[in-house]
Design an enzyme around this catalytic site. Structure first.
Site, short mmCIF file in Angstrom:
data_model
loop_
_atom_site.label_atom_id
_atom_site.label_comp_id
_atom_site.label_asym_id
_atom_site.label_seq_id
_atom_site.Cartn_x
_atom_site.Cartn_y
_atom_site.Cartn_z
N HIS A 54 0.80 -1.35 0.03
CA HIS A 54 0.19 -0.05 0.04
C HIS A 54 0.92 1.23 0.20
O HIS A 54 2.05 1.13 0.26
CB HIS A 54 -0.96 0.15 1.22
CG HIS A 54 -0.03 0.25 2.40
ND1 HIS A 54 0.46 -0.93 3.28
CD2 HIS A 54 0.43 1.31 3.18
CE1 HIS A 54 1.07 -0.45 4.14
NE2 HIS A 54 1.05 0.62 4.39
N HIS A 136 5.48 6.54 -1.14
CA HIS A 136 6.19 5.39 -1.64
C HIS A 136 5.74 4.00 -1.11
O HIS A 136 4.70 4.26 -0.16
CB HIS A 136 7.64 5.28 -0.71
CG HIS A 136 7.38 5.43 0.75
ND1 HIS A 136 7.14 6.39 1.40
CD2 HIS A 136 7.54 4.40 1.75
CE1 HIS A 136 7.01 6.12 2.85
NE2 HIS A 136 7.07 4.70 2.96
P1 ATP Z 1 5.75 -3.31 11.22
O1 ATP Z 1 5.50 -2.14 12.10
O2 ATP Z 1 4.94 -4.53 12.04
O3 ATP Z 1 6.83 -3.47 10.45
P2 ATP Z 1 4.13 -1.92 9.20
O4 ATP Z 1 5.12 -0.63 9.56
O5 ATP Z 1 3.59 -2.28 8.01
O6 ATP Z 1 4.29 -3.25 10.29
P3 ATP Z 1 2.35 -0.28 11.02
O7 ATP Z 1 3.54 0.00 11.85
O8 ATP Z 1 0.96 -0.43 11.56
O9 ATP Z 1 2.76 -1.60 10.09
O10 ATP Z 1 2.38 1.03 9.75
C1 ATP Z 1 1.09 1.07 9.00
C2 ATP Z 1 1.65 2.13 7.94
O11 ATP Z 1 2.10 3.11 8.28
C3 ATP Z 1 3.04 1.38 7.13
O12 ATP Z 1 2.87 1.99 5.71
C4 ATP Z 1 3.91 2.10 7.97
O13 ATP Z 1 5.31 2.37 7.13
C5 ATP Z 1 3.29 3.73 7.92
N1 ATP Z 1 4.20 4.03 9.53
C6 ATP Z 1 4.26 3.69 10.40
N2 ATP Z 1 4.86 4.35 11.37
C7 ATP Z 1 4.64 5.61 10.81
C8 ATP Z 1 5.11 6.81 11.13
N3 ATP Z 1 5.31 7.11 12.62
N4 ATP Z 1 5.18 7.95 10.41
C9 ATP Z 1 4.74 7.63 8.99
N5 ATP Z 1 4.32 6.43 8.62
C10 ATP Z 1 4.29 5.53 9.58
#
Ligand code: ATP
Ligand code: MG
Length: 184
Positions: A54, A136
């Site tokens: 996504h 991205h």
């Molecule tokens: P994991 O944390 O288990 O590796 P993930 O990063 O895919 O999994 P989430 O942490 O729930 O899942 O994040 C959901 C989405 O939001 C992802 O696209 C992630 O890159 C983005 N994201 C997470 N934290 C942030 C942040 N602090 N700022 C911007 N985008 C974020």
């Protein structure tokens, strides 16, 4: 005489409240999703699961039910036009060890959508985003180095809606659930 109700939770109020890990995103259809997955498999040792690919518009973090309802309400006011997104380059966030797929020509309609969304979210107490938006699709995490290769084939993604997603953590890793979708 009152009898104890075993179905009633012992603790009520704050501790009983559901929290949700939320974000707004662009969600590729199955065709574009398969193309992105192929681009990931071409270069990544441990690619993100195909179903999870996504493009995050705005990450919201852990939020309560009232905030979730507010996000659903204000998202309908977001202004945006459908647009074409050309995914034509690999890139990386070295500090976060992320490999991604992005574009050399970010469409104005995409930045417009993100600005409108961020403005709408201020009504829910979400502070304005200060960091620049770098569109991205994350292909891989905990990667050794950013990808420098050229992508095998340019991916053309016709974007005509955006979604609110809940990130659910499971023993097998994170799973994303689309809560609601809005047309552009
Ligand atoms: P994991 O944390 O288990 O590796 P993930 O990063 O895919 O999994 P989430 O942490 O729930 O899942 O994040 C959901 C989405 O939001 C992802 O696209 C992630 O890159 C983005 N994201 C997470 N934290 C942030 C942040 N602090 N700022 C911007 N985008 C974020
Ligand atoms: Mg994360």
């Amino acid at each position: 005489m009152e009898t104890a109700n075993p179905a009633k939770p012992a603790v009520q109020g704050e501790q009983a409240e559901q929290k949700h890990r939320l974000f707004f995103a662009l969600w590729p259809d199955d065709t574009v999703r398969a193309q992105i997955a192929a681009a990931a498999h071409a270069v990544c040792k441990r690619p993100v699961a195909e179903a999870n690919l996504h493009l995050t518009l705005r990450f919201l973090g852990m939020q309560d039910e009232a905030a979730l309802q507010c996000f659903r309400d204000v998202a309908g006011q977001v202004q945006g036009e459908p647009f074409g997104l050309v995914l034509d380059r690999y890139g990386g966030f070295e500090r976060k060890r992320i490999q991604w797929l992005g574009t050399s020509a970010p469409p104005a309609a995409l930045s417009g959508l993100v600005s409108s969304l961020n403005r709408a979210l201020e009504a829910c107490g979400i502070e304005a985003e200060t960091r620049p938006f770098v569109p991205h699709v994350t292909l891989s995490r905990k990667a050794k180095k950013p990808v420098t290769a050229a992508i095998p084939e340019v991916i053309r993604w016709a974007v005509d809606d955006f979604v609110l997603v809940e990130s659910v953590s499971t023993p097998d890793g994170v799973r994303y659930v689309i809560l609601e979708r809005w047309a552009l």
